[in-house]
Design a protein around this motif. Structure first.
Motif, PDB file in Angstrom:
ATOM      1  N   SER A  38       0.843  -1.193   0.000  1.00 39.51           N
ATOM      2  CA  SER A  38       0.000   0.000   0.000  1.00 39.51           C
ATOM      3  C   SER A  38       0.875   1.238   0.000  1.00 39.51           C
ATOM      4  CB  SER A  38      -0.900   0.004   1.248  1.00 39.51           C
ATOM      5  OG  SER A  38      -1.480   1.269   1.463  1.00 39.51           O
ATOM      6  N   PRO A  39       0.445   2.304  -0.683  1.00 39.98           N
ATOM      7  CA  PRO A  39       1.146   3.593  -0.557  1.00 39.98           C
ATOM      8  C   PRO A  39       0.915   4.263   0.791  1.00 39.98           C
ATOM      9  CG  PRO A  39      -0.097   3.455  -2.608  1.00 39.98           C
ATOM     10  CD  PRO A  39      -0.569   2.328  -1.749  1.00 39.98           C
ATOM     11  N   GLN A  40       0.034   3.713   1.624  1.00 37.53           N
ATOM     12  CA  GLN A  40      -0.224   4.213   2.974  1.00 37.53           C
ATOM     13  C   GLN A  40      -0.869   5.596   2.978  1.00 37.53           C
ATOM     14  OE1 GLN A  40       0.332   2.218   5.738  1.00 37.53           O
ATOM     15  NE2 GLN A  40       0.893   0.626   4.272  1.00 37.53           N
ATOM     16  N   ALA A  41      -1.734   5.864   2.026  1.00 43.25           N
ATOM     17  CA  ALA A  41      -2.493   7.113   2.054  1.00 43.25           C
ATOM     18  C   ALA A  41      -3.521   7.106   3.172  1.00 43.25           C
ATOM     19  CB  ALA A  41      -3.179   7.347   0.709  1.00 43.25           C
ATOM     20  N   ASP A  42      -3.958   5.918   3.568  1.00 47.37           N
ATOM     21  CA  ASP A  42      -4.920   5.791   4.668  1.00 47.37           C
ATOM     22  C   ASP A  42      -4.528   4.617   5.562  1.00 47.37           C
ATOM     23  OD1 ASP A  42      -7.127   6.064   6.349  1.00 47.37           O
ATOM     24  OD2 ASP A  42      -8.451   4.905   5.029  1.00 47.37           O
ATOM     25  N   GLY A  43      -3.306   4.622   6.027  1.00 48.14           N
ATOM     26  CA  GLY A  43      -2.858   3.620   6.979  1.00 48.14           C
ATOM     27  C   GLY A  43      -2.973   2.192   6.500  1.00 48.14           C
ATOM     28  N   GLY A  44      -2.863   1.967   5.199  1.00 49.54           N
ATOM     29  CA  GLY A  44      -2.923   0.614   4.664  1.00 49.54           C
ATOM     30  C   GLY A  44      -4.288   0.201   4.162  1.00 49.54           C
ATOM     31  N   TYR A  45      -5.302   1.017   4.398  1.00 51.44           N
ATOM     32  CA  TYR A  45      -6.634   0.707   3.874  1.00 51.44           C
ATOM     33  C   TYR A  45      -6.781   1.164   2.421  1.00 51.44           C
ATOM     34  CZ  TYR A  45      -8.303  -1.042   8.320  1.00 51.44           C
ATOM     35  OH  TYR A  45      -8.477  -1.813   9.442  1.00 51.44           O
ATOM     36  N   ASP A  46      -5.689   1.549   1.827  1.00 55.39           N
ATOM     37  CA  ASP A  46      -5.602   1.804   0.387  1.00 55.39           C
ATOM     38  C   ASP A  46      -4.665   0.735  -0.180  1.00 55.39           C
ATOM     39  OD1 ASP A  46      -3.727   3.235   2.072  1.00 55.39           O
ATOM     40  OD2 ASP A  46      -2.889   4.140   0.256  1.00 55.39           O
TER      41      ASP A  46
END
Length: 556
Positions: free
Chosen positions: A70-78
């Protein structure tokens, strides 16, 4: 013990296939749990290193927040790849090691699947952008032409849960839907390719031996996409037991979503024992049981319990309605006090009833100032209430240490997209995600040898697990004792029902089998009835409950 297959005796009794009905499940927010390599971010080997601690706490399963690439834009929920491990968290081999080590301690593993949306760097979305309007690739997502003379306006008034419009324009002029951040495009679940890919994901992790799945935004997969798109009409001040989004919403809790979960149930039942699926579904208590019918998912989080103010009448109403709802469909409910998306309950319970927690967070926790002494007592009392109820109980990492919210994190440290998308009007959820204190001293308090990804308050060493380990009056000791007694009580098969007892308007009391649970919400002490006192929320309780305390008694 091999938890991927039950013994003949367990299978005959049905216990192995329904372990989740009364389980104690611990949420691991992986980024903030334990860091094994000193980069300041929690990882899978870090979780493995703490399994003995978790076994000692008495948990039956761990729910791991997303650890996928994940790019971690939302803590891994992306998520950009649903069937691998992000290098920041380790490797697939590390996950397999964690799974085996957990199973050897009779701890099951639940992984977080995110089906509503993915990352804008997911290969399928990148292909959709490249392919252009009208392409098959774009049909996997929700692209629409804009409104206005030149399509310069969003296709509808739909708003993102993270602030601002739920539509983002791309260079060719079309707009795509993102109910959360713009880096999280929503899938089109009417597309057979989307369904097939997620079925592949369920089988991939199930084949590895995971015991279940937490389904993120389970109520959001299907949207009403008939043109013209309907305006939203959420209920900003919805009653406690209703959906916070209102009824017949264009993209929440559509009836068509249940067809997805009926197919998932068939896949999960291919395994022996069947894999668990628990829904994160923000719907009314009337509709929540629809998600846990026998041919759909197994459990759904009871967010109404989490949202309940410190009031005995509200708690009783929520408990009654939740138990009645699952009884209609033969399921078991769940109870949760905190998670990675909400202000920690120790702090919530110290705020005046009716406090707007979003405004409170934006004030750095100063308007109003929480009464931490009251919050502490209520947090301790609430765990006995929660663990006495029929159904599964979900714990959020750190609540067993009595951790409060951290509302005053510096703005330059915040990483929750809510902060940026609201222009700083809301601080977001980072305050409940601060890395755990394992030791009383050191720069990372035992979480890391490096610099934690979010700063830990200076006084957090006093909450450290090492400080509470041998303190009989600590939060940690209370949680361990409650989990052990709960396990003994469940061994007597007290059943899925409770019987309310009358000890006055300020006391919430119920019997479950021989166990009597009492919580005093009032200002006056309440004498304990006849019975053997087996556990109390505060040391020193013998004959009476003071305000904001609870107790368990064994009765004849």
């Amino acid at each position: 013990m091999d938890l991927s297959n039950g013994t003949e005796e367990q299978m005959a009794s049905g216990r192995e296939t329904t372990w989740w009905r009364d389980a104690l499940i611990y949420e691991v927010y992986v980024r903030s749990f334990a860091d094994s390599n000193g980069d300041g971010i929690g990882d899978l080997p870090g979780v493995t290193s703490k399994l003995d601690y978790l076994a000692g706490l008495g948990v039956d399963a761990l729910w791991l927040t997303p650890f996928f690439p994940s790019p971690q834009a939302d803590g891994g929920y992306d998520v950009s790849d649903y069937r691998n491990v992000d290098p920041m968290y380790g490797t697939l081999a590390d996950f397999k090691d964690l799974l085996a080590a957990a199973h050897s301690r009779n701890i099951r593993i639940i992984v977080d699947v995110v089906p509503n949306h993915c990352s804008d760097r997911h290969p399928d979305f990148e292909a959709a952008l490249a392919a252009g309007p009208g392409s098959e690739e774009r049909e996997r997502f929700i692209f629409r032409d804009g409104a206005g003379r030149d399509g310069e306006l969003p296709p509808s008034d739909w708003q993102s849960k993270f602030g601002g419009p739920a539509w983002e324009r791309v260079p060719d002029g079309q707009w795509y839907l993102h109910i959360f951040s713009k880096e999280q495009p929503d899938f089109n679940w009417r597309h057979p390719g989307v369904r097939a890919d997620f079925e592949h994901t369920l089988r991939f992790w199930s084949d590895l031996g995971v015991d279940g799945f937490r389904v993120d935004v389970a109520h959001g997969l299907m949207k009403d996409l008939e043109l013209p798109l309907r305006n939203t009409f959420g209920a900003d001040s919805a009653p406690l037991l209703s959906s916070p989004e209102g009824d017949d919403h264009p993209f929440w809790d559509r009836d068509e979503v249940h067809g997805v979960y009926r197919q998932w149930r068939k896949i999960l039942d291919e395994y022996d024992p069947p894999r668990l699926a628990v829904a994160e579904a923000g719907v009314s208590l009337d509709r929540l049981p629809m998600y846990v019918r026998t041919d759909e998912l197994d459990q759904a989080f009871n967010f109404f319990y989490l949202r309940s103010p410190w009031n005995p009448d509200v708690f009783r109403t929520v408990i009654d309605d939740a138990l009645a709802g699952v009884a209609r469909v033969g399921a078991a409910t769940s109870w949760v006090l905190s998670n990675h998306d909400v202000v920690r309950h120790r702090t919530r319970y110290g705020l005046p009833t009716g406090t707007d927690v979003l405004r409170w967070s934006a004030s750095n926790g100063t308007d109003p100032l929480p009464d931490d002494a009251a919050g502490r007592r209520r947090a301790r009392a609430s765990v006995l209430l929660t663990l006495a109820l029929p159904g599964a109980a979900y714990l959020y990492q750190g609540e067993e240490l009595g951790l409060p919210e951290v509302p005053d994190l510096p703005a330059d440290c915040l990483q929750d997209p809510i902060f940026a998308r609201t222009g700083g009007a809301e601080k977001g959820r980072d305050g409940c995600r601060v890395p755990l204190p394992w030791n009383a001293d050191g720069p990372g308090l035992g979480f890391t040898d490096g610099v934690p990804w979010l700063p830990q308050p200076r006084d957090w060493g006093s909450y450290a697990a090492s400080e509470q380990e041998h303190d009989a009056g600590s939060f940690l000791a209370l949680y361990r004792q409650a989990a052990a007694v709960r396990r003994q009580v469940l061994a007597t098969n007290p059943g899925p029902e409770i019987s309310w007892q009358d000890f006055g308007a300020d006391v919430l009391a119920f019997r479950r089998g021989r166990l009597l649970c009492l919580v005093n919400f009032g200002a006056r002490d309440v004498l304990l009835p006849a019975g053997k006192l087996i556990l109390a929320s505060e040391p020193g309780i013998r004959e009476a409950l003071a305000t904001d305390t609870s107790a368990w008694l064994l009765t004849a």
